[in-house]
Motif scaffolding. Structure first.
Motif, short mmCIF file in Angstrom:
data_model
loop_
_atom_site.label_atom_id
_atom_site.label_comp_id
_atom_site.label_asym_id
_atom_site.label_seq_id
_atom_site.Cartn_x
_atom_site.Cartn_y
_atom_site.Cartn_z
N GLN A 170 2.40 23.70 22.99
CA GLN A 170 3.46 23.66 24.01
C GLN A 170 4.26 22.37 23.91
OE1 GLN A 170 2.27 24.93 27.94
NE2 GLN A 170 1.29 26.77 27.17
N VAL A 171 3.61 21.24 24.22
CA VAL A 171 4.35 19.98 24.08
C VAL A 171 4.63 19.72 22.60
CG1 VAL A 171 4.33 17.52 24.62
CG2 VAL A 171 3.27 19.14 26.19
N ALA A 172 3.76 20.26 21.72
CA ALA A 172 3.97 20.12 20.28
C ALA A 172 5.29 20.74 19.84
CB ALA A 172 2.81 20.76 19.52
N LEU A 173 5.72 21.77 20.53
CA LEU A 173 7.02 22.38 20.22
C LEU A 173 8.14 21.37 20.43
CD1 LEU A 173 7.03 25.96 21.79
CD2 LEU A 173 6.97 25.35 19.38
N GLU A 174 8.03 20.66 21.53
CA GLU A 174 9.03 19.63 21.84
C GLU A 174 8.97 18.51 20.80
OE1 GLU A 174 11.25 20.05 23.92
OE2 GLU A 174 12.04 18.12 24.56
N LEU A 175 7.73 18.16 20.41
CA LEU A 175 7.56 17.14 19.39
C LEU A 175 8.24 17.57 18.09
CD1 LEU A 175 6.15 14.49 18.47
CD2 LEU A 175 4.14 15.87 17.90
N GLU A 176 8.00 18.81 17.71
CA GLU A 176 8.64 19.33 16.49
C GLU A 176 10.15 19.27 16.57
OE1 GLU A 176 7.50 23.31 15.42
OE2 GLU A 176 5.48 22.68 14.88
N ARG A 177 10.65 19.65 17.73
CA ARG A 177 12.11 19.65 17.91
C ARG A 177 12.68 18.25 17.74
NH1 ARG A 177 15.90 18.47 21.61
NH2 ARG A 177 14.45 17.68 23.15
N VAL A 178 11.98 17.28 18.35
CA VAL A 178 12.51 15.91 18.33
C VAL A 178 12.35 15.29 16.95
CG1 VAL A 178 12.18 13.61 19.30
CG2 VAL A 178 12.15 15.60 20.80
N VAL A 179 11.23 15.52 16.31
CA VAL A 179 11.00 14.99 14.96
C VAL A 179 11.98 15.64 13.97
CG1 VAL A 179 9.33 14.88 13.05
CG2 VAL A 179 8.59 14.41 15.39
N SER A 180 12.29 16.85 14.23
CA SER A 180 13.23 17.68 13.46
C SER A 180 13.18 17.43 11.95
CB SER A 180 14.65 17.58 14.02
OG SER A 180 15.18 16.32 13.87
N GLY A 181 11.99 17.54 11.43
CA GLY A 181 11.81 17.53 9.98
C GLY A 181 11.75 16.15 9.34
N LYS A 182 11.94 15.08 10.14
CA LYS A 182 11.92 13.73 9.56
C LYS A 182 10.50 13.28 9.21
CE LYS A 182 16.37 12.37 10.73
NZ LYS A 182 16.76 13.38 11.73
N ALA A 183 9.51 13.92 9.77
CA ALA A 183 8.11 13.64 9.47
C ALA A 183 7.34 14.94 9.68
CB ALA A 183 7.58 12.54 10.38
N GLY A 184 6.09 14.94 9.27
CA GLY A 184 5.28 16.13 9.50
C GLY A 184 4.83 16.20 10.95
N VAL A 185 4.60 17.41 11.42
CA VAL A 185 4.01 17.58 12.75
C VAL A 185 2.82 18.51 12.62
CG1 VAL A 185 4.33 18.47 15.08
CG2 VAL A 185 6.17 17.19 14.00
N HIS A 186 1.63 17.99 12.95
CA HIS A 186 0.42 18.78 12.87
C HIS A 186 -0.08 19.05 14.28
CE1 HIS A 186 -0.14 18.08 8.48
NE2 HIS A 186 0.66 17.05 8.78
N HIS A 187 -0.05 20.29 14.63
CA HIS A 187 -0.54 20.64 15.95
C HIS A 187 -2.00 21.08 15.85
CE1 HIS A 187 -1.03 23.50 19.44
NE2 HIS A 187 -0.80 22.34 20.00
N ILE A 188 -2.82 20.71 16.82
CA ILE A 188 -4.21 21.17 16.83
C ILE A 188 -4.41 22.01 18.08
CG2 ILE A 188 -6.62 20.48 16.59
CD1 ILE A 188 -5.62 17.71 15.75
N PRO A 189 -4.32 23.32 17.94
CA PRO A 189 -4.40 24.18 19.12
C PRO A 189 -5.83 24.35 19.62
CG PRO A 189 -4.08 25.51 17.14
CD PRO A 189 -4.13 24.09 16.68
#
Lengths: 385, 292, 92
Positions: free
Chosen positions: A345-364
């Protein structure tokens, strides 16, 4: 302004998160509680009902969560700092009047001791799956503030912060606890009243003749009144102009909704609180909130021992999301890791903000229990590669 | 007396109306305006500081009432006027809080709040305009629509059984229950004043014509024809048994004052009970600090 | 209206007179005031107001007894009555 001593139980206590949350609310000056029992949040209501006759105020057990939230909004206009407490199913019912609170710009605090969902889900077991609902749960565009504590001490401290932010920005503030923190018992230190800063209501200094209920100040927040003080205002859930009168026109809607959003987003730097640890030269940054921020610690220690440069951001404020800081860090780090007790959920927002500039690893994690630190460790190792 | 343009004196109700919002939205021959007019008259007769009176409405045609009254006024969500008013009253007990809303709002979506506020004897006054229909949304069937009446969601007639509202609130413990039609202006005004003066949960049902939807769909003419119907078919029967107050389609309507009794209000009970249990340690709600 | 006997104090009672004020453009022509005026003072006029309704006019103004029924009944706050100053309600 300093806290009213009547509400402050100064000393060292052994309290669970729910009880500590109540003490924080009383210390912050909350004198009205309307709620409906729901596991695992009920202890907040129970303690409030026991304490408030000694402090001066009202506890009312309402017929349901719809009524609870409406009563909280009404009480706030009646001049009392007010709160309610609930968990998933009740949170869903409150959404209607959370929208009203956002539209009428009513300071109030909604505590959600999160359990596993959807629906009745896991009433007695932990979840963090209402985070997006906190942000978007009521219909229409608006912004709220959401804060997550990770311990009973934080449940006390940040409960006060919730009330202060609610008053400052005239907005419903969600205190997004979770079952683990709510039912975890630890030492809680309650300071002297003169060490507790309390935000007073921003009452207008204008005369009734000159006052417009929804005329914003420079920080985009209008000054308020208390019903009965002779201002004879009108407030409505309809789209309204600065007089508070219904004005169903696209241009009024445009102005109002933008301001409701901007008063939070443009003041985000002043609202957001993060605890950062070794983020400056990190390759990987773990971001977490609530109980998950504690579960993450063993994984971080282990990774650092293995020589991985891991930074850690504990999010006190979850909404508004720390966009600016994450954007800065995204330019420097390889990846972010976000464990949370939901399926992303918050990881979605993180992904949006990072927008491909770094990796985003979510641990559900679907809920019921916290993450195994070992699982978080493995993802950190993966992210550092 | 202040003079308007054209040398006409100011309407005597203007001090309690938001004149910058008049004309109101209600249709020609709607009865809500008359109910508001009686309310303003009752307020003028009611010996209470006007700055300490607040009006709360929900949603619907009658939900718009709060927006026209020049007092602290709140237009809340659908069905939630009573719990909003409950919070307002408990947070600021010196306020006189009036809920003024419609039958769909108070009895259908807000039904649970209505019965619980009556049970608690919450110290608020509720004026319920009953026009037998959801008017704002275009004439749908309400839990007050009489059996056989036509509505846009009961196009073949309503087979369902409507609420007897005085019986509902009376059996839950309301301390004052009355019903009048919008034609009984003097009695309605007096009743409203009595309800305002009554401590605890006081309730007045106001049967009012909806010309555009209820009257038109049921071929009953205009609101004026409904007023004439009230004139010919309402029976004043104070203290009538609550069970006898069912309303049937175009049959006689029993009006009057049905309940006027005393029992401790929520706040009185709070103070008395907790004061007794906790003794010196008890601090009453009024002594709680304001938000500033 | 015919009385079957004369009240004993009839010579001491002065019937008040009211002055009717109509806010024509506020009226929505419902006709409540016309229908229920006990002295039949009012009639709907043939003229239109700004909204296209026929507001009432006092066709029998002298008969007004200042009962204010029209004032309370009007859903539009469009009619009201003031007491004619030279009159007094009750003498003696």
């Amino acid at each position: 302004m300093k806290a009213d001593p009547k509400g402050v139980l100064t000393g060292e206590h052994y309290l669970d998160g729910d009880h500590a949350c109540t003490e924080g609310a009383l210390a912050a000056g909350c004198r009205f509680f309307a709620g409906y029992p729901i596991t695992p949040s009920t202890e907040v209501a129970e303690r409030f009902s026991a304490r408030i006759p000694h402090v001066g105020g009202i506890f009312i057990q309402m017929e349901d969560e719809l009524g609870s939230m409406a009563a909280v909004v009404g009480a706030s206009w009646g001049g009392k700092k007010s709160m309610t407490v609930t968990s998933g199913p009740g949170f869903s019912l409150m959404m209607e009047n959370i929208g009203l609170a956002a539209m009428m710009e009513t300071p109030c605090v909604i505590v959600n001791v999160q359990r596993g969902g959807p629906s009745t889900g896991l009433p007695t077991m932990v979840g963090q799956s209402d985070m997006m609902q906190a942000r978007w749960g009521s219909h229409g565009d608006y912004e709220i503030i959401a804060i997550s504590p990770a311990s009973p001490q934080e449940a006390f401290d940040y409960s006060i912060k919730c009330f202060n932010l609610a008053e400052k920005y005239r907005v419903p503030v969600m205190f997004m606890m979770d079952e683990c923190v709510g039912h975890m018992t630890e030492k809680v230190v309650i300071p002297n009243p003169d060490q507790i800063d309390v935000e007073p209501r921003r009452l207008t200094k204008k005369s009734p003749k000159d006052y417009l209920p929804y005329e914003p100040n420079e920080d985009l927040v209008p000054d308020m009144i208390v019903a009965g003080d002779g201002y004879r205002i009108h407030s409505t859930g309809l789209t309204h102009d600065e007089r508070g009168y219904p004005a169903m026109k696209p241009e009024v809607q445009e102005k109002l909704v933008h301001r409701l959003v901007d008063k939070i987003s443009k003041n985000a730097d002043k609202i957001i609180e993060l605890e950062e640890d070794q983020t400056d030269d990190a390759d990987v940054i773990v971001m977490a909130y609530g109980i998950t921020s504690r579960v993450t610690m063993p994984a971080i220690f282990k990774a650092r021992k293995k020589g991985i440069k891991v930074g850690f951001i504990k999010m006190i404020t979850v909404w508004p999301f720390p966009e600016k800081r994450v954007r800065e860090l995204a330019k420097k780090v390889k990846a972010f890791v976000m464990p949370e007790i939901n399926l992303g959920q918050v990881a979605l927002e993180l992904e949006r903000v990072v927008s491909g500039k770094a990796g985003v690893h979510h641990i559900p994690h679907a809920g019921g229990w916290v993450h195994d630190p070992e699982d978080i460790y493995k993802v950190i190792v993966e992210a550092a590669k | 007396m202040k003079k308007n343009a054209g040398n006409v004196p100011e309407h005597p109700m203007e001090n309690l109306l938001r004149m910058d919002r008049i004309p109101h939205i209600w249709c020609s021959t709607c009865g809500i305006g008359t109910a508001v007019s009686c309310f303003i008259q009752a307020l003028q007769n009611f010996d209470y500081p006007l700055d300490k009176i607040a009006v709360v409405s929900g949603i619907g045609c009658s939900g718009r009432i709060a927006g026209y009254i020049k007092l602290d006024s709140f237009h809340t969500t659908h069905g939630r006027a009573i719990p909003f008013a409950t919070g307002l009253k408990l947070a600021n007990p010196e306020l006189k809080v009036i809920v003024f809303s419609g039958d769909g709002d108070l009895v259908s979506i807000g039904g649970n709040h209505l019965i619980h506020a009556a049970r608690r004897n919450m110290d608020i006054t509720v004026f319920c305009v009953n026009n037998f229909i959801y008017a704002m949304t275009g004439g749908q069937c309400a839990p007050t629509t009489p059996t056989d009446a036509n509505s846009s969601t009961s196009p073949y007639g309503n087979f369902d059984h409507p609420f007897n509202i005085p019986l509902l609130v009376g059996s839950c413990g309301a301390t004052y229950v009355a019903r009048w039609t919008a034609l009984h202006i003097r009695r309605l005004t007096r009743s409203m004043q009595e309800a305002l003066e009554k401590p605890g949960f006081s309730f007045v049902e106001i049967i009012a014509p909806c010309s555009t939807l209820y009257a038109r769909r049921n071929r009953l003419g205009t609101g004026l024809d409904l007023m004439k119907f009230y004139h010919d078919n309402s029976v004043i029967q104070h203290g009538a048994p609550l069970e006898s107050l069912d309303i049937q389609f175009q049959k006689k309507i029993i009006v009057g004052k049905f309940i006027d009794k005393k029992r401790p209000t929520f706040l009185e009970a709070w103070d008395q009970y907790l004061g007794k249990k906790l003794g010196d340690k008890f601090i009453s709600a009024e002594k709680g600090i304001r938000a500033a | 209206m015919q009385y079957w006997r004369k009240p004993l104090d009839a010579d001491r009672i002065q019937i008040p007179h009211g002055e009717i004020h109509i806010v024509r453009d506020r009226c929505k022509g419902c006709g409540f005031c016309v229908e229920y005026c006990p002295k039949d003072v009012l009639e709907l006029s043939s003229q239109f107001n700004i909204k296209g309704y026929h507001p009432p006019e006092a066709v029998n103004a002298d008969a007004c007894v200042h009962c204010q029924l029209c004032e309370l009944l009007c859903p539009e706050f469009a009619i009201f009555v003031t007491l004619k100053e030279e009159e007094q309600t009750v003498e003696g």
